[in-house]
Design a protein around this motif. Structure first.
Motif, PDB file in Angstrom:
ATOM      1  N   TYR A   1      17.532  -1.257  10.916  1.00  0.00           N
ATOM      2  CA  TYR A   1      17.744  -0.032  10.642  1.00  0.00           C
ATOM      3  C   TYR A   1      19.200   0.403  11.261  1.00  0.00           C
ATOM      4  N   GLU A   2      20.145   1.104  10.602  1.00  0.00           N
ATOM      5  CA  GLU A   2      21.276   1.461  11.147  1.00  0.00           C
ATOM      6  C   GLU A   2      21.685   2.968  11.036  1.00  0.00           C
TER       7      GLU A   2
ATOM      8  N   ILE B   1      18.254   7.453  10.451  1.00  0.00           N
ATOM      9  CA  ILE B   1      18.489   5.971  10.370  1.00  0.00           C
ATOM     10  C   ILE B   1      17.761   5.492   9.124  1.00  0.00           C
ATOM     11  N   LYS B   2      18.581   4.506   8.345  1.00  0.00           N
ATOM     12  CA  LYS B   2      18.388   3.796   7.209  1.00  0.00           C
ATOM     13  C   LYS B   2      18.033   2.418   7.362  1.00  0.00           C
TER      14      LYS B   2
ATOM     15  N   GLN C   1      12.217   3.902   3.927  1.00  0.00           N
ATOM     16  CA  GLN C   1      13.655   3.925   3.675  1.00  0.00           C
ATOM     17  C   GLN C   1      14.683   4.480   4.429  1.00  0.00           C
ATOM     18  N   VAL C   2      14.093   5.753   4.945  1.00  0.00           N
ATOM     19  CA  VAL C   2      14.893   6.785   6.013  1.00  0.00           C
ATOM     20  C   VAL C   2      13.950   7.153   6.996  1.00  0.00           C
ATOM     21  N   ILE C   3      14.213   7.393   8.222  1.00  0.00           N
ATOM     22  CA  ILE C   3      13.470   7.973   9.217  1.00  0.00           C
ATOM     23  C   ILE C   3      14.347   8.950   9.683  1.00  0.00           C
ATOM     24  N   PRO C   4      13.993  10.068   9.525  1.00  0.00           N
ATOM     25  CA  PRO C   4      14.693  11.227   9.975  1.00  0.00           C
ATOM     26  C   PRO C   4      14.981  11.403  11.425  1.00  0.00           C
ATOM     27  N   SER C   5      15.821  11.935  12.181  1.00  0.00           N
ATOM     28  CA  SER C   5      16.008  12.151  13.410  1.00  0.00           C
ATOM     29  C   SER C   5      14.643  13.204  13.954  1.00  0.00           C
TER      30      SER C   5
ATOM     31  N   GLY D   1       0.656  -1.342   0.069  1.00  0.00           N
ATOM     32  CA  GLY D   1       0.008  -0.187   0.158  1.00  0.00           C
ATOM     33  C   GLY D   1       0.964   1.137   0.024  1.00  0.00           C
ATOM     34  N   ASP D   2       0.331   2.400   0.649  1.00  0.00           N
ATOM     35  CA  ASP D   2       1.116   3.730   0.689  1.00  0.00           C
ATOM     36  C   ASP D   2       2.307   3.395   1.316  1.00  0.00           C
ATOM     37  N   GLY D   3       3.366   3.699   1.255  1.00  0.00           N
ATOM     38  CA  GLY D   3       4.756   3.353   1.976  1.00  0.00           C
ATOM     39  C   GLY D   3       5.308   4.679   2.200  1.00  0.00           C
ATOM     40  N   ASP D   4       6.393   4.474   2.893  1.00  0.00           N
ATOM     41  CA  ASP D   4       7.489   5.449   3.313  1.00  0.00           C
ATOM     42  C   ASP D   4       6.679   6.375   4.120  1.00  0.00           C
ATOM     43  N   LEU D   5       5.850   6.042   5.205  1.00  0.00           N
ATOM     44  CA  LEU D   5       5.238   7.090   5.939  1.00  0.00           C
ATOM     45  C   LEU D   5       6.052   7.096   7.191  1.00  0.00           C
ATOM     46  N   THR D   6       6.115   8.696   7.458  1.00  0.00           N
ATOM     47  CA  THR D   6       6.588   9.237   8.762  1.00  0.00           C
ATOM     48  C   THR D   6       5.722  10.071   9.478  1.00  0.00           C
ATOM     49  N   ALA D   7       6.001  10.466  10.499  1.00  0.00           N
ATOM     50  CA  ALA D   7       5.245  11.320  11.415  1.00  0.00           C
ATOM     51  C   ALA D   7       6.152  11.776  12.499  1.00  0.00           C
TER      52      ALA D   7
END
Length: 203
Positions: free
Chosen positions: A104-105, A58-59, A76-80, A17-23
């Motif tokens: 994640y790293e 983190i990636k 793919q990436v979760i920002p600080s 479905g819709d991905g790469d979700l951050t909040a």
């Protein structure tokens, strides 16, 4: 589980479905609950939030399933200072529940978040954080050490329910903790020696 097993179903799998979700990190519980109630439609579902309370982005290293699939794939990436929002569920026409893992790293650490909502029994969750180089190595891009996924999934099976794990890397201490059952929130934090480091670069 047999080591080196070909049972692992690694990404990509199925139709996402819709991905790469951050909040924003302080909205993770609300966003995950909404995802669970409105965006994940198959059985044995789990909404997952990964809060990045470190001072670095983190990636995604990899993700894999023994059973189940992504309904909403991991960012793919979760920002600080942000949280990745994702969801898993049973595979269509295969009522065996969900058992999977995501890694994640950061610059000097790698974190494992494993989750399970079995066909029979209660949800399990397992979290662990290690120095980079423990589970991964680089030959131009990050690679997994052989058998890493099998070993980590054994941790979920035998130790599911561990609430926190901490590792020291140089002058920093990294921790990963989690809470919840069918809405699961993992939180990654970093502390310098004697000092806490809040979200946001340069703090």
């Amino acid at each position: 589980m047999e080591r080196g097993s070909d049972l692992w179903k690694t990404k990509p799998y199925g139709i996402y479905g819709d991905g790469d979700l951050t909040a924003p990190a302080d909205q993770v519980q609300q966003r995950c609950q909404f995802l669970y109630e409105n965006k994940i439609f198959n059985h044995h579902k789990i909404a997952i939030g990964i809060v990045n309370n470190t001072d670095q982005d983190i990636k995604l290293v990899t993700d894999a399933f023994l059973v189940g699939r992504w309904e909403i794939p991991p960012a793919q990436v979760i920002p600080s200072g942000q949280a990745g929002i994702m969801g898993v569920c049973n595979r269509d026409n295969e009522p065996r529940g969900v058992q999977g893992i995501v890694l994640y790293e950061g610059e000097d650490f790698v974190a494992c978040m494993a989750f399970s909502n079995p066909y029979v029994g209660s949800c399990k969750t397992y979290a662990e954080v290690r120095d980079r180089g423990c589970w991964t190595y680089s030959n131009g891009e990050t690679q997994l050490v052989p058998n890493t996924l099998d070993l980590l999934m054994e941790g979920l099976t035998s130790k599911g329910g561990r609430t926190q794990h901490t590792v020291r890397s140089g002058k920093a201490e990294y921790s990963v903790s989690f809470e919840g059952s069918r809405v699961q929130v993992f939180t990654l934090t970093k502390k310098l020696l004697g000092t806490s480091v809040g979200a946001g670069k340069g703090t």
